[in-house]
Design a protein around this motif. Structure first.
Motif, PDB file in Angstrom:
ATOM      1  N   PHE A   1       4.690  10.762  -8.528  1.00  0.00           N
ATOM      2  CA  PHE A   1       4.637  10.937  -9.977  1.00  0.00           C
ATOM      3  C   PHE A   1       3.527  11.900 -10.412  1.00  0.00           C
ATOM      4  O   PHE A   1       3.539  12.395 -11.535  1.00  0.00           O
ATOM      5  N   CYS A   2       2.583  12.177  -9.529  1.00  0.00           N
ATOM      6  CA  CYS A   2       1.556  13.174  -9.835  1.00  0.00           C
ATOM      7  C   CYS A   2       2.025  14.596  -9.512  1.00  0.00           C
ATOM      8  O   CYS A   2       1.553  15.564 -10.115  1.00  0.00           O
ATOM      9  N   LEU A   3       2.951  14.716  -8.565  1.00  0.00           N
ATOM     10  CA  LEU A   3       3.345  16.033  -8.091  1.00  0.00           C
ATOM     11  C   LEU A   3       4.714  16.492  -8.584  1.00  0.00           C
ATOM     12  O   LEU A   3       5.044  17.677  -8.468  1.00  0.00           O
ATOM     13  N   MET A   4       5.530  15.578  -9.130  1.00  0.00           N
ATOM     14  CA  MET A   4       6.901  15.933  -9.504  1.00  0.00           C
ATOM     15  C   MET A   4       7.226  15.462 -10.908  1.00  0.00           C
ATOM     16  O   MET A   4       6.573  14.558 -11.436  1.00  0.00           O
TER      17      MET A   4
ATOM     18  N   TRP B   1       9.233  13.240 -13.517  1.00  0.00           N
ATOM     19  CA  TRP B   1       9.471  11.820 -13.293  1.00  0.00           C
ATOM     20  C   TRP B   1      10.842  11.530 -12.704  1.00  0.00           C
ATOM     21  O   TRP B   1      11.008  10.589 -11.918  1.00  0.00           O
ATOM     22  N   GLN B   2      11.860  12.364 -13.054  1.00  0.00           N
ATOM     23  CA  GLN B   2      13.199  12.120 -12.520  1.00  0.00           C
ATOM     24  C   GLN B   2      13.221  12.279 -10.993  1.00  0.00           C
ATOM     25  O   GLN B   2      13.784  11.445 -10.262  1.00  0.00           O
ATOM     26  N   PHE B   3      12.587  13.364 -10.511  1.00  0.00           N
ATOM     27  CA  PHE B   3      12.534  13.599  -9.064  1.00  0.00           C
ATOM     28  C   PHE B   3      11.611  12.599  -8.377  1.00  0.00           C
ATOM     29  O   PHE B   3      11.865  12.167  -7.260  1.00  0.00           O
ATOM     30  N   ALA B   4      10.531  12.249  -9.070  1.00  0.00           N
ATOM     31  CA  ALA B   4       9.587  11.281  -8.508  1.00  0.00           C
ATOM     32  C   ALA B   4      10.254   9.919  -8.316  1.00  0.00           C
ATOM     33  O   ALA B   4      10.061   9.260  -7.291  1.00  0.00           O
ATOM     34  N   LEU B   5      11.033   9.507  -9.317  1.00  0.00           N
ATOM     35  CA  LEU B   5      11.721   8.221  -9.218  1.00  0.00           C
ATOM     36  C   LEU B   5      12.726   8.234  -8.068  1.00  0.00           C
ATOM     37  O   LEU B   5      12.820   7.265  -7.297  1.00  0.00           O
TER      38      LEU B   5
ATOM     39  N   ILE C   1       0.843  -1.209   0.000  1.00  0.00           N
ATOM     40  CA  ILE C   1       0.000   0.000   0.000  1.00  0.00           C
ATOM     41  C   ILE C   1       0.870   1.249   0.000  1.00  0.00           C
ATOM     42  O   ILE C   1       0.607   2.214  -0.731  1.00  0.00           O
ATOM     43  N   ALA C   2       1.938   1.217   0.817  1.00  0.00           N
ATOM     44  CA  ALA C   2       2.841   2.369   0.884  1.00  0.00           C
ATOM     45  C   ALA C   2       3.499   2.626  -0.471  1.00  0.00           C
ATOM     46  O   ALA C   2       3.589   3.780  -0.924  1.00  0.00           O
ATOM     47  N   CYS C   3       3.947   1.559  -1.130  1.00  0.00           N
ATOM     48  CA  CYS C   3       4.594   1.720  -2.439  1.00  0.00           C
ATOM     49  C   CYS C   3       3.632   2.330  -3.464  1.00  0.00           C
ATOM     50  O   CYS C   3       4.016   3.193  -4.260  1.00  0.00           O
ATOM     51  N   ILE C   4       2.398   1.888  -3.436  1.00  0.00           N
ATOM     52  CA  ILE C   4       1.400   2.428  -4.377  1.00  0.00           C
ATOM     53  C   ILE C   4       1.151   3.905  -4.096  1.00  0.00           C
ATOM     54  O   ILE C   4       1.120   4.741  -5.017  1.00  0.00           O
ATOM     55  N   LEU C   5       0.980   4.239  -2.811  1.00  0.00           N
ATOM     56  CA  LEU C   5       0.719   5.645  -2.452  1.00  0.00           C
ATOM     57  C   LEU C   5       1.904   6.537  -2.791  1.00  0.00           C
ATOM     58  O   LEU C   5       1.732   7.656  -3.283  1.00  0.00           O
ATOM     59  N   TRP C   6       3.115   6.042  -2.531  1.00  0.00           N
ATOM     60  CA  TRP C   6       4.304   6.819  -2.874  1.00  0.00           C
ATOM     61  C   TRP C   6       4.355   7.074  -4.379  1.00  0.00           C
ATOM     62  O   TRP C   6       4.608   8.198  -4.820  1.00  0.00           O
TER      63      TRP C   6
END
Length: 432
Positions: A381-384, A386-390, A371-376
């Motif tokens: 990836f919605c707010l940043m 993709w490079q920063f999100a990853l 659940i944590a991985c999905i929420l993260w």
């Protein structure tokens, strides 16, 4: 046809893979020794000491790739939903006298099922102490394991011996998450051969002799304190000695990792036991000093590590700088890991038996990880970009482990600082 509990399935082994992985990351060091002692030519009952609630089965589950069936006290099967999950996890009930006379009668069925499991070549894990106790000692072993063993012997062919495999589990700390654990497989007891050699003796006498043999072998696999008198002071002395680099260095250099630490613990315990037998007055005086120091250090928030290893101002300053450097990532992990540690705190409040703390921590962490991985992933990836999100996602993966490890590091640093300030006021510790 009803499916046997010992029959494997893809779902079971798929789940086991992730449970084992999560278990091994729940400890800073997970070490298994003596796998070569596990028999491969017959039926094997695994007999282990029982000190840390449901963590003990998980630790043994991860020790080998093979599936196993566990026996657990029957009262945890009262809830039908829980019973279904326990069966999926290959845990079956065994009844005790405290469960009532009628319930004990059902052990005949349990023994028959256990016999069938073992004859199919699947290891059966039993905790012969019948209950858990977070101490470096052993309770009196129950007879249940021997009734099952003799039942298997009666139903086995001559070329399929029956063994009891003694296993010692040694935790660095029973209550702190991310501690260490050592699993030791000892020399197996060939019960089939034993029964033939003692054929002239009655079964009850054979069981008593086997119980004594198993007790001795289990005691040899852990840092064993033989009685509860002076238990706290004896274990305190062992920790203080084993954590001292000079004393630790005298351990067998051929041993590795946690085995070498356990060797130091066992030598220190042996010193106390020998002194109690040969010079009781000196032993009483030493244990009095140790206990006085133990109570003082607990009251002052000082760890064994600080006292045994000694500290210096440069060392404490270095740790302080490291703590400052790691603080930003700790803050990030605290926010990211809140999905896991906040539910854990609520659950821990309702637990009365401290030995279940790590079981609860592990359970919440395992259940919430996906659940944590999905929420993260969704959040980052919605707010940043993709490079920063990853990068944020990858940094979040070890967040729970880092929280506990940083907490341990910070507590030790604070303990070192307190020891620097207060060691002149400490009780006599010249015995170190």
């Amino acid at each position: 046809m009803k499916r046997k509990i010992q029959e494997g399935s893809f779902i079971y082994f798929f789940t086991k893979f992730f449970v084992d992985l999560s278990l091994k990351t729940a400890y800073r060091k997970y070490q298994v020794e003596g796998r070569e002692n596990i028999p491969t030519d017959g039926s094997v009952i695994w007999a282990s000491n029982h000190t840390n609630a449901l963590m003990d089965p998980l630790v043994l589950l991860a020790a080998t790739e093979r599936q196993k069936v566990f026996m657990a006290r029957a009262d945890i099967f009262k809830n039908k939903t829980a019973a279904k999950w326990l069966k999926f996890l290959k845990i079956m009930p065994i009844y005790r006298i405290r469960d009532g006379f009628d319930a004990v009668k059902r052990n005949t069925e349990s023994i028959a099922q256990a016999t069938d499991i073992l004859l199919d070549g699947v290891p059966l894990v039993i905790y012969p102490e019948a209950t858990h106790r977070p101490k470096h000692s052993l309770l009196k072993l129950s007879k249940g394991i021997f009734h099952i063993t003799f039942s298997v012997c009666e139903n086995s062919s001559d070329d399929k011996p029956v063994y009891i495999q003694p296993i010692g589990i040694e935790y660095g700390d029973y209550f702190r998450f991310r501690s260490t654990v050592l699993v030791r497989f000892g020399e197996p007891v060939n019960v089939s051969a034993f029964v033939k050699e003692h054929a002239s003796e009655s079964v009850p006498v054979q069981m008593v002799e086997l119980k004594n043999m198993l007790t001795d072998r289990l005691a040899g696999l852990i840092a064993y304190i033989p009685d509860d008198e002076f238990y706290d002071a004896t274990w305190e002395y062992a920790k203080l000695k084993a954590d001292n680099p000079e004393y630790y260095s005298r351990s067998d250099a051929g041993l590795k990792g946690l085995m070498r630490l356990q060797d130091a613990d066992k030598r220190a315990i042996a010193e106390i036991q020998d002194m109690r037998e040969n010079d009781p007055d000196s032993a009483s005086e030493l244990l009095r000093k140790v206990e006085e120091l133990r109570l003082w250090r607990i009251q002052n928030g000082i760890s064994v590590h600080s006292i045994a290893r000694g500290v210096s101002i440069p060392a404490v300053l270095g740790k302080f700088l490291l703590a400052i450097a790691g603080l930003p990532y700790y803050a990030f992990c605290a926010i990211a890991g809140s999905i896991i540690w906040v539910p854990t705190l609520f659950i821990l409040r309702g637990i009365k038996d401290d030995a279940f703390y790590n079981t609860a921590r592990f359970g919440v962490r395992f259940a919430m990880s996906v659940i944590a991985c999905i929420l993260w992933a969704v959040l980052y990836f919605c707010l940043m970009p993709w490079q920063f999100a990853l990068a944020a996602f990858l940094l979040s993966l070890p967040s729970t482990r880092y929280l506990y490890d940083y907490g341990t590091f910070f507590r030790r640093m604070a303990s070192d600082f307190r020891w620097l300030l207060r060691r002149r006021k400490a009780p006599d510790h010249s015995f170190l």
